[in-house]
Design an enzyme around this catalytic site. Structure first.
Site, PDB file in Angstrom:
ATOM      1  N   LYS A   1       0.855  -1.205   0.000  1.00  0.00           N
ATOM      2  CA  LYS A   1       0.000   0.000   0.000  1.00  0.00           C
ATOM      3  C   LYS A   1       0.887   1.251   0.000  1.00  0.00           C
ATOM      4  O   LYS A   1       1.972   1.218  -0.583  1.00  0.00           O
ATOM      5  CB  LYS A   1      -0.967  -0.029   1.180  1.00  0.00           C
ATOM      6  CG  LYS A   1      -1.697  -1.368   1.298  1.00  0.00           C
ATOM      7  CD  LYS A   1      -2.876  -1.326   2.209  1.00  0.00           C
ATOM      8  CE  LYS A   1      -3.410  -2.726   2.420  1.00  0.00           C
ATOM      9  NZ  LYS A   1      -4.749  -2.765   2.962  1.00  0.00           N
TER      10      LYS A   1
ATOM     11  N   GLY B   1      -7.481  -5.125   6.562  1.00  0.00           N
ATOM     12  CA  GLY B   1      -6.887  -4.188   7.511  1.00  0.00           C
ATOM     13  C   GLY B   1      -7.644  -4.065   8.821  1.00  0.00           C
ATOM     14  O   GLY B   1      -7.404  -3.141   9.598  1.00  0.00           O
TER      15      GLY B   1
END
Ligand code: PEP
Length: 249
Positions: free
Chosen positions: A11, A172
């Protein structure tokens, strides 16, 4: 059974020094003890070339996190699939739920990005997955079916495409889909892929993603029709990512 793929999605994380150190440590472990899987790391665009250089002579492949659907042109801030290939990538993630939510990406856009990846000779890692509300409403299978139909280009084959099933509520969050939930969705996706590609549909890799950690990796990776994992947070720690790679049966 296709060779499993463990792909690390960094990310928007990583500066140069720490990132080169991370891939160097990972490459050393892979060289010393080759795992039963293919491995890819997907750093931010700024790190692709230095990470490619650091991975030279390593079995670890490089991937981008997104690409534009066009080959080149007036698209400020974007990166094309051809540029990713030029930087040393073999893979590119398209349709990650964070792209779908942060940038309003539709299935049609994801499909054109996957087609651009194929044209550039990249393997497209096409992400899909239901939201928590959709799962609660009993719509998970219908949602992934719609996303699969809408997000795969005509050029799809087992060699040029990987599907990552990532329930949005598990990304997440520390929450993981249960093995039954994973198995149900993967079996559905496999049926759909075989319907579209025939026998070849069995060879297209189906990854699970959503809070995969060393503690849950072995169970997930051994589940039916799971051919690897897309790993976010845990891919930033070499020990954790390596433990996940080592969990492949
Ligand atoms: C992801 O980013 O694709 C992902 C699965 O993230 P995490 O492993 O942190 O849930």
């Amino acid at each position: 059974m296709p060779t499993p793929l463990i792909a690390g999605n960094w990310k928007m994380n990583g500066l140069l020094g720490e990132s080169i150190e991370r891939v160097g440590a990972l490459a050393a472990r892979v060289a010393a003890e080759p795992p039963h899987c293919d491995i890819a790391v997907c750093p931010p665009a700024t790190l692709l070339r230095p990470v490619a250089d650091a991975l030279n002579n390593s079995a670890i492949a490089l991937g981008g996190q997104d690409c534009h659907a066009a080959q080149a042109g007036a698209h400020t801030g974007d990166v094309s699939a051809e540029m990713l290939a030029d930087a040393g990538c073999r893979y590119v993630i398209v349709g990650h739920s964070e792209r779908r939510s942060d940038h309003g990406e539709s299935d049609a856009l994801v499909r054109s990005k996957a087609a651009a990846a194929h044209s550039a000779g990249l393997v497209a890692v096409v992400c899909l997955g239901e939201s928590e509300a959709q799962r609660d409403a009993g719509e998970a299978l219908a949602v992934v079916e719609r996303q699969l139909a809408g997000s795969l280009p005509a050029s799809v084959s087992a060699a040029d495409t990987v599907i990552a099933y990532e329930p949005v509520w598990a990304i997440g969050t520390g929450r993981t889909a249960s093995l039954d939930e994973i198995a149900e969705v993967h079996a559905h996706l496999r049926r759909l892929l075989c319907g579209r590609l025939g026998e070849e549909g069995r060879d297209l890799r189906l990854l699970y993603g959503g809070s995969v950690k060393p503690a849950n990796a072995a169970g997930i990776l051994a589940a039916d029709e799971v051919n690897g994992a897309l790993v976010g947070g845990a891919s930033l720690a070499v020990d954790d990512f390596w433990a996940i790679c080592r969990s492949c049966p």
